[in-house]
Design an enzyme around this catalytic site. Structure first.
Site, PDB file in Angstrom:
ATOM      1  CG  ASP A  72      -2.122  -0.782   1.085  1.00  0.00           C
ATOM      2  OD1 ASP A  72      -2.394  -1.156  -0.052  1.00  0.00           O
ATOM      3  OD2 ASP A  72      -2.828  -1.015   2.087  1.00  0.00           O
ATOM      4  CE  LYS A  87      -8.411   0.960  -1.980  1.00  0.00           C
ATOM      5  NZ  LYS A  87      -7.903   0.042  -0.983  1.00  0.00           N
ATOM      6  N   GLY A 139       0.667   0.206   9.239  1.00  0.00           N
ATOM      7  CA  GLY A 139       0.088  -0.007  10.569  1.00  0.00           C
ATOM      8  C   GLY A 139      -0.287  -1.452  10.795  1.00  0.00           C
ATOM      9  CB  ILE A 173      -6.322  -0.770  13.111  1.00  0.00           C
ATOM     10  CG1 ILE A 173      -6.141  -1.710  14.311  1.00  0.00           C
ATOM     11  CG2 ILE A 173      -6.811   0.607  13.562  1.00  0.00           C
ATOM     12  CD1 ILE A 173      -7.315  -1.797  15.256  1.00  0.00           C
ATOM     13  CG  MET A 194      -7.765   7.558   6.920  1.00  0.00           C
ATOM     14  SD  MET A 194      -8.670   6.242   6.119  1.00  0.00           S
ATOM     15  CE  MET A 194      -9.126   5.215   7.498  1.00  0.00           C
ATOM     16  N   GLY A 236       4.229  10.457  11.534  1.00  0.00           N
ATOM     17  CA  GLY A 236       4.704  10.000  12.836  1.00  0.00           C
ATOM     18  C   GLY A 236       5.664   8.829  12.762  1.00  0.00           C
TER      19      GLY A 236
HETATM   20  N1  SAH Z   1      -4.052   0.297   9.051  1.00  0.00           N
HETATM   21  C1  SAH Z   1      -3.409   1.540   9.379  1.00  0.00           C
HETATM   22  C2  SAH Z   1      -4.332   2.707   9.168  1.00  0.00           C
HETATM   23  C3  SAH Z   1      -4.680   2.969   7.740  1.00  0.00           C
HETATM   24  S1  SAH Z   1      -5.705   4.355   7.558  1.00  0.00           S
HETATM   25  C4  SAH Z   1      -2.918   1.490  10.817  1.00  0.00           C
HETATM   26  O1  SAH Z   1      -3.215   0.532  11.543  1.00  0.00           O
HETATM   27  O2  SAH Z   1      -2.195   2.392  11.199  1.00  0.00           O
HETATM   28  C5  SAH Z   1      -4.515   5.570   7.181  1.00  0.00           C
HETATM   29  C6  SAH Z   1      -4.428   6.584   8.281  1.00  0.00           C
HETATM   30  O3  SAH Z   1      -3.578   6.138   9.319  1.00  0.00           O
HETATM   31  C7  SAH Z   1      -3.821   7.897   7.852  1.00  0.00           C
HETATM   32  O4  SAH Z   1      -4.753   8.719   7.193  1.00  0.00           O
HETATM   33  C8  SAH Z   1      -3.402   8.461   9.178  1.00  0.00           C
HETATM   34  O5  SAH Z   1      -4.499   8.983   9.860  1.00  0.00           O
HETATM   35  C9  SAH Z   1      -2.952   7.237   9.924  1.00  0.00           C
HETATM   36  N2  SAH Z   1      -1.479   7.056   9.810  1.00  0.00           N
HETATM   37  C10 SAH Z   1      -0.848   5.996   9.307  1.00  0.00           C
HETATM   38  N3  SAH Z   1       0.490   6.146   9.409  1.00  0.00           N
HETATM   39  C11 SAH Z   1       0.690   7.331   9.990  1.00  0.00           C
HETATM   40  C12 SAH Z   1       1.845   8.065  10.368  1.00  0.00           C
HETATM   41  N4  SAH Z   1       3.073   7.588  10.169  1.00  0.00           N
HETATM   42  N5  SAH Z   1       1.699   9.274  10.960  1.00  0.00           N
HETATM   43  C13 SAH Z   1       0.488   9.758  11.171  1.00  0.00           C
HETATM   44  N6  SAH Z   1      -0.645   9.128  10.849  1.00  0.00           N
HETATM   45  C14 SAH Z   1      -0.558   7.921  10.265  1.00  0.00           C
END
Ligand code: SAH
Length: 472
Positions: free
Chosen positions: A247, A269, A301, A305, A382, A411
């Site tokens: 992704d 996406k 992540g 989630i 998001m 982050g």
């Molecule tokens: N499955 C992922 C989330 C995907 S949705 C998880 O568990 O983290 C994508 C959202 O995750 C982004 O829009 C943001 O809100 C958050 N996100 C993911 N990585 C991030 C990062 N390094 N710093 C800040 N927000 C992050």
């Protein structure tokens, strides 16, 4: 890449070393290990080289260097203490396209010697291209420490069986699986313990076992961006993958850890851009797994989630495909930790709620009075597009306008930026951020000022971790 690492076959090839002191001796030892023919030009030989001469391991030309000595030579090492002579040798060799190394003068080398870890037939060669020899030494120590004992014996044994295995399993993927299974089995331990017979009977037994190709899908959470936060299991499956579907949020550092031969397919996406649909991703996952491939679905992540991991897993199960899930550190956990914001705290928050900002506004199942309860920390994924509406809803349902918020961009990475402000300033703060961003709402945010740690601990000089407080 400043230099291309290649391995030279010097067996029975003419090499020339000019100079015969200690430095030359070090290089001669390497050439001897590679079974090269070694000719030495020098008036005098140091005692070690004289000993090699007595053992007839080298040839000695007790003359001054002449260009005619370069005839039919494959590789030259200049190790004299005469700078002018070294320069001439380099120029002549370059003109004649002969590989040349002037010891300790990288500008006059057409190749450089790497640091070598020799567990023949396994040879590891590493180099910093002359930039950081001490770092290289430390790295070498680390590599040495993780290499299994008797690595050479393991490789030699595999070499002996290669032909038989090739005949037994004609399909490349099947062969790959066989070797992976073997090297992960007791076979290695038998060799380490010097029990060759037992090792051989392990191979013999494994050959007779059916090795049908069974594909599988492994959902892997890659964490929030910093490759240090990958789990060991994630790294392991990334190293065993045949195909990786990844992704947008998976960082380059993490992609670099995927097995070199694995096929990597981007299925991300990006907001505002036309992208592959979820339906197509699922179709592709199943198609690849049905071909017997080990398919890694790599997501930012954690896959469960806000990662649509559940849908992918369900589709794989429906298609009767083997699945595994490797949990990752979700942004809510990883990013808040790197921002020094504990999501719960006895004095500030009795619980934490993770929500997605995407589609949350009109979602009737969202209980805004619960989300507005000040004793819960709210983590919004998001959230950037709907930030203003979210803040208005929360305020409408009782959250104070002055509730502290943190918006953390990128982050856990070296570009992490933490912005702190009030709930009623949310729109203004979001405008200052770069995606991806995580929104944290609640009194725990105030702890950031005291608990932030990331920039202090980092070893990077160019770390851009910033944190600003807006009007709180
Ligand atoms: N499955 C992922 C989330 C995907 S949705 C998880 O568990 O983290 C994508 C959202 O995750 C982004 O829009 C943001 O809100 C958050 N996100 C993911 N990585 C991030 C990062 N390094 N710093 C800040 N927000 C992050």
């Amino acid at each position: 890449m400043e230099y291309l690492p290649i391995f030279l076959d010097l067996k029975c090839k003419n090499t020339l070393v000019i100079g015969a002191g200690d430095i030359a001796f070090n290089k001669i030892k390497l050439l001897l290990r590679a079974n090269a023919i070694i000719n030495i030009i020098a008036k005098d030989l140091c005692s070690e080289i004289r000993y090699l001469l007595a053992q007839k391991k080298i040839f000695w030309i007790g003359q001054e260097f002449k260009i005619s000595y370069l005839k039919n030579v494959f590789l030259v090492i200049a190790a004299t203490n005469n700078t002018e002579l070294n320069k001439t040798i380099f120029e002549k060799c370059s003109k004649l396209r002969i590989l040349v190394n002037v010891v300790d003068d990288q500008s006059k080398c057409s190749f450089i010697f790497p640091s070598i870890i020799d567990r023949s037939p396994i040879i590891l060669a590493i180099s910093s291209g002359g930039t950081a020899p001490v770092l290289l030494r430390l790295l070498r120590e680390k590599i040495e420490a993780i290499l299994p004992k008797r690595l050479g014996n393991i490789a030699n044994m595999a070499g002996k069986w290669r032909k038989i295995i090739k005949e037994k399993f004609s399909n490349v993927l099947e062969r790959k699986r066989f070797w992976e299974k073997l090297f992960n089995s007791i076979f290695v331990q038998h060799i380490i313990n010097g029990k060759e017979k037992k090792a051989i009977s392990t191979i013999e037994k494994m050959i007779t076992q059916p090795n049908t190709l069974i594909g599988e899908i492994i959902l892997v959470g890659a964490g929030p961006g910093n490759s240090d936060l990958l789990t060991l299991r994630a790294l392991q499956v990334m190293q065993e993958a045949d195909v990786v579907l990844y992704d947008n949020l998976v960082s380059k550092d993490i992609l670099n850890l995927i097995r070199r031969d694995a096929k990597c397919i981007y299925v991300g996406k990006r907001a505002g851009l036309k992208s592959i649909t979820q339906k197509k991703i699922i179709k592709l996952l199943i198609f690849l797994a049905k071909q017997g491939k080990r398919v890694v679905r790599l997501k930012g992540g954690d896959a469960f989630i806000f990662g649509r991991g559940g849908e992918e897993l369900e589709a794989a199960k429906n298609a009767n495909i083997n699945v595994q899930v490797v949990p990752g550190i979700t942004a809510g956990i990883g990013v808040s930790a790197y921002a020094g914001i504990p999501l719960t705290h006895r004095d500030y928050a009795q619980g934490v709620i993770f929500i997605t900002g995407c589609k949350c506004i009109n979602n009737i199942s969202n209980n805004w009075s619960v989300l507005s309860d000040p004793s819960y920390t709210l983590v919004v994924y998001m959230g950037s597009l709907k930030a203003l509406e979210i803040s208005k809803k929360l305020i409408l349902h009782g959250r104070l306008k002055s509730t502290p918020i943190a918006i953390i961009s990128q982050g856990t990475t070296i570009n992490q930026q933490v912005l702190i402000g009030r709930l009623d300033e949310i729109d203004k703060i979001f405008k200052l951020t770069v995606s991806p961003t995580l929104l944290i709402i609640g009194p725990v945010v105030l702890l950031h000022r005291k608990l932030k740690w990331f920039k202090n601990l980092s070893n990077f000089n160019n770390l851009k971790t910033t944190s600003s407080v807006i009007n709180i």
